[in-house]
Design a protein around this motif. Structure first.
Motif, PDB file in Angstrom:
ATOM      1  N   ILE A  62       0.844  -1.183   0.000  1.00 53.81           N
ATOM      2  CA  ILE A  62       0.000   0.000   0.000  1.00 53.81           C
ATOM      3  C   ILE A  62       0.885   1.240   0.000  1.00 53.81           C
ATOM      4  O   ILE A  62       2.055   1.166   0.372  1.00 53.81           O
ATOM      5  N   TYR A  63       0.302   2.356  -0.427  1.00 49.91           N
ATOM      6  CA  TYR A  63       1.086   3.594  -0.518  1.00 49.91           C
ATOM      7  C   TYR A  63       0.608   4.631   0.488  1.00 49.91           C
ATOM      8  O   TYR A  63      -0.601   4.838   0.652  1.00 49.91           O
ATOM      9  N   THR A  64       1.571   5.241   1.180  1.00 50.35           N
ATOM     10  CA  THR A  64       1.271   6.421   1.997  1.00 50.35           C
ATOM     11  C   THR A  64       2.275   7.510   1.619  1.00 50.35           C
ATOM     12  O   THR A  64       3.443   7.203   1.328  1.00 50.35           O
ATOM     13  N   GLN A 122       5.504   7.403   4.022  1.00 49.71           N
ATOM     14  CA  GLN A 122       6.380   6.230   4.115  1.00 49.71           C
ATOM     15  C   GLN A 122       6.575   5.488   2.798  1.00 49.71           C
ATOM     16  O   GLN A 122       7.314   4.506   2.748  1.00 49.71           O
ATOM     17  N   GLY A 123       5.897   5.934   1.736  1.00 47.73           N
ATOM     18  CA  GLY A 123       6.033   5.249   0.458  1.00 47.73           C
ATOM     19  C   GLY A 123       5.280   3.930   0.450  1.00 47.73           C
ATOM     20  O   GLY A 123       4.201   3.801   1.033  1.00 47.73           O
ATOM     21  N   TRP A 124       5.879   2.916  -0.183  1.00 46.48           N
ATOM     22  CA  TRP A 124       5.229   1.616  -0.315  1.00 46.48           C
ATOM     23  C   TRP A 124       5.537   0.728   0.886  1.00 46.48           C
ATOM     24  O   TRP A 124       6.695   0.537   1.249  1.00 46.48           O
ATOM     25  N   LEU A 125       4.489   0.166   1.489  1.00 44.96           N
ATOM     26  CA  LEU A 125       4.612  -0.709   2.652  1.00 44.96           C
ATOM     27  C   LEU A 125       3.975  -2.060   2.335  1.00 44.96           C
ATOM     28  O   LEU A 125       2.873  -2.126   1.792  1.00 44.96           O
ATOM     29  N   GLY A 126       4.674  -3.144   2.677  1.00 41.80           N
ATOM     30  CA  GLY A 126       4.214  -4.482   2.318  1.00 41.80           C
ATOM     31  C   GLY A 126       3.374  -5.155   3.386  1.00 41.80           C
ATOM     32  O   GLY A 126       3.709  -5.144   4.565  1.00 41.80           O
ATOM     33  N   LEU A 127       2.274  -5.775   2.945  1.00 45.06           N
ATOM     34  CA  LEU A 127       1.376  -6.558   3.808  1.00 45.06           C
ATOM     35  C   LEU A 127       1.254  -7.967   3.262  1.00 45.06           C
ATOM     36  O   LEU A 127       0.994  -8.160   2.074  1.00 45.06           O
TER      37      LEU A 127
END
Length: 316
Positions: free
Chosen positions: A222-224, A227-232
């Protein structure tokens, strides 16, 4: 920080010789802030010339042809990758879906990653989001709760889905593997208005006994704005860690398919994938999977049956 030696072998076999095999591969590990590719080697049957380019999402893509007649084709990808991304939980981030609106207007690529698929069971997706209640929650909190919902309500089961299985079918049976859970999570997040992308890669085994480890794996980012791209990883209900190795990203599996192609000839084909993972301390893991391919058409099936019957008669 961890260093992994990964060998990924894709093997196609045909019951009759085929020719002019045209292929596209996404087997090149990402070089980015938290992942360094120290060594890489690609070995392919008949040693064809591979043209490398980049796609819309920044993935390295290889294209090659195998023009000679052959009954087998092996693609072996060898890599040595160092990962220094050990973040298990993102930083506190108050960004809401409303806050993302301006960011999406400025970036068409993010906007494209907010459109969910058109599916028949969208009402089930809406019901899950209503249950989670996205109002006044941060993007991080919504994503984490969607991730947890899939982990708690869907059963990890191998062999009942394939690359053609739809989100509607997964919502119906509530079973599947990492690729299926990633697609459901994408549908939830995009419906909620969160830019999300599919990730193809590997999850290296550790003491936690994660599901899907030691083989090709899939998760979601997901993108914020902060913080940029964060993996789930919905298969394991975790944020990605330093044992997740990223290969490629895209809207869905089809944008990240490790190997795809076509050929001239009429033959039954089988596909097996072997992933071997080695650690600096000498530990070694290996997993071999037979991949269920798309079924051939009725017309092709009739022709294949006829050829095999003719061959059987000639052998008598």
């Amino acid at each position: 920080m961890a260093v992994f030696k990964i060998v990924h072998i894709t093997k196609y076999q045909y019951n009759w010789p085929i020719k002019e095999s045209i292929n596209e591969i996404r087997l090149f590990p990402h070089n980015f802030e938290n992942q360094d590719v120290l060594q890489y080697e690609l070995l392919i049957t008949h040693n064809p010339e591979v043209e490398i380019s980049k796609d819309y999402y920044g993935n390295r893509v290889g294209n090659f042809n195998n023009l000679e007649a052959h009954s087998e084709m092996t693609i072996e990808s060898r890599m040595l990758v160092r990962v220094n991304h050990s973040l298990k939980i993102p930083e506190i981030d108050p960004t809401t879906i409303q806050d993302l609106a301006e960011e999406k207007e400025k970036n068409i690529a993010l906007l494209r990653l907010c459109y969910p698929e058109t599916i028949q069971k969208q009402n089930k997706i809406d019901a899950i989001l209503n249950k989670i209640s996205c109002t006044d929650k941060s993007v991080i909190e919504i994503a984490q709760q969607c991730n947890q919902y899939i982990f708690e309500n869907f059963t990890y089961t191998k062999g009942i889905t394939n690359i053609e299985t739809t989100v509607d079918e997964i919502l119906g049976i509530k079973k599947g593997v990492c690729q299926d859970f990633a697609h459901v999570l994408l549908q939830l997040l995009r419906t909620a208005g969160i830019p999300s992308r599919y990730v193809s890669g590997y999850i290296c085994p550790n003491e936690s006994g994660l599901r899907g480890e030691g083989a090709t794996h899939a998760w979601v980012e997901i993108y914020t704005p902060t913080q940029g791209w964060l993996g789930l990883d919905p298969t394991n209900n975790i944020w990605t860690m330093d044992n997740h190795i990223k290969l490629s990203v895209g809207r869905n599996f089809y944008d990240c398919t490790p190997v795809k192609g076509t050929f001239k000839g009429l033959a039954r084909q089988t596909l097996s994938v072997c992933v071997s993972i080695g650690y600096e301390d000498g530990r070694h893991f290996e997993e071999i999977n037979d991949v269920q391919l798309e079924e051939v058409s009725v017309e092709e099936q009739v022709q294949l049956d006829y050829i095999e019957q003719l061959h059987h008669q000639q052998q008598q």
